[in-house]
Design a protein around this motif. Structure first.
Motif, short mmCIF file in Angstrom:
data_model
loop_
_atom_site.label_atom_id
_atom_site.label_comp_id
_atom_site.label_asym_id
_atom_site.label_seq_id
_atom_site.Cartn_x
_atom_site.Cartn_y
_atom_site.Cartn_z
N VAL A 56 4.84 -2.04 11.16
CA VAL A 56 4.60 -3.05 10.83
C VAL A 56 5.97 -3.39 11.90
O VAL A 56 6.21 -4.88 12.16
CB VAL A 56 4.42 -3.12 9.77
CG1 VAL A 56 4.66 -4.64 9.40
CG2 VAL A 56 2.85 -2.90 9.39
N LYS A 57 6.44 -3.03 11.13
CA LYS A 57 8.25 -3.49 12.23
C LYS A 57 8.23 -3.86 13.18
O LYS A 57 9.02 -4.79 13.61
CB LYS A 57 9.58 -2.60 11.55
CG LYS A 57 10.37 -3.02 9.79
CD LYS A 57 11.10 -1.68 9.75
CE LYS A 57 12.01 -2.49 9.18
NZ LYS A 57 13.32 -1.94 8.22
N LYS A 58 7.46 -2.34 14.24
CA LYS A 58 7.72 -2.77 15.42
C LYS A 58 7.03 -3.91 15.97
O LYS A 58 7.12 -4.69 17.07
CB LYS A 58 7.39 -1.70 15.60
CG LYS A 58 8.81 -0.17 15.59
CD LYS A 58 8.42 1.53 16.02
CE LYS A 58 9.46 1.99 15.89
NZ LYS A 58 9.38 3.69 16.49
N ILE A 59 5.88 -4.16 15.63
CA ILE A 59 4.63 -4.73 15.39
C ILE A 59 4.84 -6.43 15.31
O ILE A 59 3.75 -7.24 16.17
CB ILE A 59 3.40 -3.84 16.11
CG1 ILE A 59 2.74 -4.41 14.75
CG2 ILE A 59 3.02 -2.72 16.54
CD1 ILE A 59 1.21 -3.86 13.80
N CYS A 85 6.02 4.78 3.92
CA CYS A 85 7.01 4.35 4.92
C CYS A 85 6.55 4.60 6.84
O CYS A 85 7.38 3.81 7.50
CB CYS A 85 7.70 5.38 4.72
SG CYS A 85 9.11 5.89 3.57
N LEU A 86 5.88 5.51 6.81
CA LEU A 86 5.34 5.48 8.50
C LEU A 86 4.57 4.17 8.95
O LEU A 86 4.79 3.46 10.23
CB LEU A 86 4.81 6.42 8.95
CG LEU A 86 4.84 6.99 10.11
CD1 LEU A 86 6.39 7.98 11.05
CD2 LEU A 86 3.62 8.60 10.21
N LEU A 97 5.50 -13.51 10.52
CA LEU A 97 6.57 -12.75 9.21
C LEU A 97 6.08 -11.71 8.70
O LEU A 97 5.26 -11.72 7.67
CB LEU A 97 6.76 -14.02 8.40
CG LEU A 97 7.83 -14.19 7.62
CD1 LEU A 97 9.07 -13.57 8.21
CD2 LEU A 97 8.09 -15.62 6.27
N GLN A 98 6.53 -10.47 8.51
CA GLN A 98 6.87 -9.16 7.83
C GLN A 98 7.46 -8.87 6.56
O GLN A 98 8.41 -8.43 7.50
CB GLN A 98 6.08 -8.53 9.28
CG GLN A 98 4.79 -8.61 9.42
CD GLN A 98 3.86 -8.36 8.85
OE1 GLN A 98 3.59 -7.54 8.03
NE2 GLN A 98 2.59 -8.74 9.38
N GLU A 99 7.62 -8.56 5.89
CA GLU A 99 8.51 -8.26 4.68
C GLU A 99 8.38 -7.24 4.87
O GLU A 99 6.91 -6.64 3.83
CB GLU A 99 8.57 -8.67 3.10
CG GLU A 99 9.38 -8.71 2.79
CD GLU A 99 9.61 -9.48 1.15
OE1 GLU A 99 9.87 -8.34 -0.19
OE2 GLU A 99 8.79 -10.26 1.23
N VAL A 100 9.29 -5.85 4.83
CA VAL A 100 8.81 -4.42 4.95
C VAL A 100 10.10 -3.75 3.41
O VAL A 100 10.88 -4.28 3.56
CB VAL A 100 9.49 -3.33 5.95
CG1 VAL A 100 9.47 -2.13 5.86
CG2 VAL A 100 9.02 -3.85 7.48
#
Length: 97
Positions: free
Chosen positions: A73-76, A67-68, A83-86
C-alpha cells in the motif's frame, strides 16, 4: 510466465503455557517482513503442544501478511494520489530471548 518462490521461516518457542511464533519473509527487494504470534494454554485445557504451535503460527502469519500488505500500500499510494496511513503493528508482548 515468470514464477517466483518466497520462503518464510518460522521459529516457535515454548515457555510454560505460552507458545510464541515468529514468521519472517525476505522479499525479492531484500526487505525483511516479520510477524509474531502468541498462544496461551488455559490451565483447564489438556496439553497438546501442536495446538499452541498452530495457533501462534497462524497469528504470526496473519501479522506478517498484514505488514506485507501495508508495504505494498505504501508503494502504490503515491501513484493513486491517495492519502494512506500505514499502521505499524505494536505487539503487547516480546518474544522470549
Amino acid at each position: 510466465m515468470t514464477t517466483k518462490r518466497w520462503n518464510i521461516g518460522i521459529d516457535i518457542t515454548e515457555q510454560d503455557d505460552e507458545t510464541y511464533a515468529c514468521a519472517t519473509l525476505t522479499t525479492a527487494d531484500g526487505v525483511n517482513v516479520t510477524g509474531a504470534g502468541r498462544a496461551h494454554r488455559s490451565p483447564a485445557d489438556r496439553s497438546i503442544p501442536e495446538v499452541g504451535d498452530e495457533i501462534a503460527t497462524a497469528r504470526a502469519l496473519f501479522r506478517l501478511s498484514h505488514c506485507l500488505n501495508q508495504i505494498a500500500v505504501k508503494k502504490i499510494a503515491p501513484q493513486r494520489h491517495a492519502l494512506q496511513e500505514v499502521v505499524e503493528l505494536n505487539l503487547p508482548w516480546e518474544l522470549p530471548g
